[in-house]
Design an enzyme around this catalytic site. Structure first.
Site, short mmCIF file in Angstrom:
data_model
loop_
_atom_site.label_atom_id
_atom_site.label_comp_id
_atom_site.label_asym_id
_atom_site.label_seq_id
_atom_site.Cartn_x
_atom_site.Cartn_y
_atom_site.Cartn_z
N ASN A 130 -3.97 -7.19 -6.87
CA ASN A 130 -2.87 -7.15 -5.89
C ASN A 130 -3.02 -8.28 -4.89
O ASN A 130 -2.08 -9.01 -4.58
CB ASN A 130 -2.85 -5.82 -5.14
N CYS B 267 -9.35 -3.45 -10.60
CA CYS B 267 -8.92 -2.22 -9.93
C CYS B 267 -7.58 -2.40 -9.22
O CYS B 267 -7.12 -1.50 -8.52
CB CYS B 267 -9.98 -1.72 -8.95
N HIS C 161 0.82 -1.21 0.00
CA HIS C 161 0.00 0.00 0.00
C HIS C 161 0.85 1.26 0.00
O HIS C 161 0.42 2.31 -0.45
CB HIS C 161 -1.01 -0.03 1.15
N ARG D 157 2.50 -9.50 -0.01
CA ARG D 157 2.81 -8.38 -0.91
C ARG D 157 3.61 -7.28 -0.25
O ARG D 157 4.09 -6.37 -0.92
CB ARG D 157 1.52 -7.82 -1.53
N ARG E 259 -15.29 1.73 -1.66
CA ARG E 259 -15.06 0.45 -1.00
C ARG E 259 -15.22 0.61 0.50
O ARG E 259 -14.74 1.59 1.08
CB ARG E 259 -13.65 -0.05 -1.33
N ARG F 171 -10.54 3.99 -1.90
CA ARG F 171 -10.08 3.21 -0.74
C ARG F 171 -10.42 4.02 0.52
O ARG F 171 -9.59 4.76 1.04
CB ARG F 171 -8.57 2.97 -0.82
#
Ligand code: PEP
Ligand code: MG
Length: 574
Positions: free
Chosen positions: A458, A506, A194, A469, A337, A301
């Site tokens: 992701n 997305c 992120h 990640r 979201r 987000r």
């Protein structure tokens, strides 16, 4: 001395500026070797800093305010004693003379040794005094940094500055944003963390995963950061510098040219329209999304609104933020979201300690476990639907029971608004993110009950390949072209199209030029990405013929050798 470091390019652009080292721990210092003729000066610099620290203690003692506790004297005395310990007062000096290292490094090494000695004490009180050792060392280091020509700790605002840190959390990055850094550099990190996502959305060049930049770079070193290639050049010579200045202006010119595509429809050569939406983190990002020609917001987000806060956001404040985003897009879709908190995004009040955060109570799981938090957000979201084209997106769904529970929450919230006579869009569309392989493989269940789907590549890649990640040690294994990932993507896009459920991507793949044609060939017609990338992707769409790419995409889907897949992808992008 000029040298280059290679890391992971996460946000493109070229930045040229002076290094500003960020230490979460001020005992993190650079380590470098001095040419012999400079050693005597370095010793003198250490002596001066030691003397200045002693004077500082003396002055603190003589100017003790009357209200300060008498313990203050005892505490100062202890610190003075620590400073006079041979390990701190003589050790660094000898180390500089012997090893020709910089004084900061010598202080750090000697401090570690002294801390080690305190650690050995049986007595808890004495053991705890290691914190005092560190405080004294920090004072000494501060004095060292105050010497002319060395490590100014203030931020120079008259020149471009590049922030160099060991690691930055997404919250850190947002916090540093107002300081207008020209670029970010971190030792840790990976392309889809992120932190990287925020760097892209801030439109700030960024390279992560450099491993030891923080140690090798000194404050005020001149840096060139190439966010396209993932290269950081330290103290470039004149020729390299002018070459990059040229590249930088070419890059900026190219971006300006691309922005002229802002109002053009993203149609393929065969006339298919493709929707290019923006991913945003706060309502203010809407301006950027529109400026870059996005035709909607594919992913807001929402959790980013509230990082770095001491209290949880109330309904009114959330409502205002969602309403502002909805109104700002003038009727274009705004997909918000619900909170994707947990893992690398923590918010005060609902922090969770999990042994494996990515697999723990995150996103919809956390919301269902915190009904009050979820209800408040749903009320704010539903109220905002009245003021624009708002859609609600649920992250990280994995099972039908979670989906049912979520839909019940939404229904109950609608009912309570109804009773209170508060307006909302009764036709509001509810969508789900497909980012867990289990959801991708049982798509029917989700497609039946939801109005639209959005693939979060992701996480889908993270969970398919079992690669954290955020962990740079496994970043090299993170592979969007892994045949398993390609099959999942093609399956989800194909199935959704067959069932007539709108589908978008997305995750970061949607904003990568290398994958645009591949995704188009799989049947994708809606991409959501960081705003600055919309013009680039639009240009790629405008130069793509779906008819022509079809056979090559089929070939890629049949290939199982990674080398072959890459070779075919290169041909697709030629
Ligand atoms: C994703 O997982 O691809 C996604 C878009 O969500 P996030 O990156 O916020 O987890
Ligand atoms: Mg995700």
């Amino acid at each position: 001395m000029t040298f280059a470091l290679h890391g992971i390019a996460v946000s493109s652009g070229i930045a040229i500026g002076y290094a500003h080292l960020l230490s979460h721990n001020s005992l993190e210092v650079a380590h470098y070797t001095l040419p012999k003729p400079f050693v005597a000066d370095e010793v003198a610099r250490f002596d001066a800093a030691l003397q200045a620290t002693r004077s500082e203690f003396a002055s603190l003692r003589s100017n003790r305010p009357s209200y300060a506790a008498a313990e203050f004297d005892a505490f100062l005395e202890l610190h003075q004693m620590i400073l006079d310990d041979p390990l701190l007062s003589i050790g660094p000096r000898q180390m500089v003379e012997r090893e020709h290292c910089n004084a900061e490094w010598a202080v750090k090494v000697q401090t570690d040794a002294l801390v080690g000695q305190f650690n050995e004490f049986e007595d808890a009180y004495l053991r705890e005094r290691q914190a005092d050792v560190k405080q004294v060392a920090e004072r000494l280091l501060k004095q060292l940094s105050g010497q002319p020509g060395h490590q100014p700790t203030h931020l120079r605002r008259d020149v471009e500055t590049i922030l160099v840190a060991h690691d930055l959390s997404p919250a850190d990055m947002i916090q540093y944003k107002p300081q207008q850094f020209a670029a970010f550099v971190t030792d840790a990190g990976s392309a889809t963390s992120h932190t990287a996502i925020v760097a892209r959305s801030l439109n700030t060049p960024c390279v992560v995963g450099l491993h030891n930049a923080r140690e090798l770079i000194r404050e005020d070193d001149l840096l060139i950061l190439d966010g396209e290639q993932g290269i950081l050049i330290v103290n470039p010579d004149k020729a390299i510098l002018s070459e990059y200045k040229l590249l930088q202006s070419e890059w900026e010119l190219e971006r300006k040219k691309l922005k002229r595509l802002r109002t053009a429809r993203a149609n393929t050569l065969d006339g298919e329209t493709v929707e290019l939406h923006a991913n945003i983190e706060k309502p203010e990002d809407i301006a950027d999304a529109k400026e870059n020609g996005a035709t909607g917001v594919g992913l807001f987000r929402s959790e980013f609104l509230f990082l770095n806060r001491d209290e949880l956001p109330g309904e009114e404040e959330q409502f205002e933020a969602y309403r502002a985003a909805a109104a700002g897009m003038n009727g274009m879709p705004v997909t918000i979201r619900t909170f994707d908190l947990g893992a690398d995004k923590q918010i005060k009040g609902v922090e969770r300690v999990a042994s494996n955060p990515a697999l723990g109570l995150r996103a919809i799981r956390l919301c269902l476990a915190e009904p009050q938090l979820f209800r408040t957000q749903l009320r704010a979201l539903l109220r905002a639907t009245y003021y624009g084209n708002v859609k609600i997106l649920i992250p990280m769904l994995s099972s039908v029971s979670e989906l049912n529970q979520t839909l019940q929450f939404i229904d109950a919230t609608k009912q309570s608004l109804e009773i209170e006579g508060i307006p909302y869009d009764k036709e509001v569309k509810i969508g789900g993110m497909i980012e867990i392989p289990a959801a991708a493989l049982s798509l029917n269940v989700f497609a039946r009950q939801l109005d639209f789907l959005s693939i979060g590549t992701n996480d889908l890649i993270q969970y398919t390949l079992a690669i954290d990640r955020t962990d740079e040690d496994v970043a090299h294994l993170y592979d969007p072209l892994h045949p398993a990932v390609l099959h999942l993507l093609s399956h989800v896009i194909g199935m959704a199209n067959k069932l007539g459920v709108p589908i978008s991507v997305c995750g970061e793949m949607a904003g990568e030029l290398a994958y645009t044609r591949l995704l188009l060939g799989m049947g994708l017609r809606n991409f959501s990405m960081f705003s600055a990338q919309v013009p680039n992707i639009k240009q790629r769409v405008l130069t793509t013929s779906l008819r022509e790419i079809g056979p090559l995409v089929q070939k890629i889907m049949r290939a199982d050798d990674p080398m072959k897949i890459r070779e075919l992808l290169d041909r697709l992008n030629d």
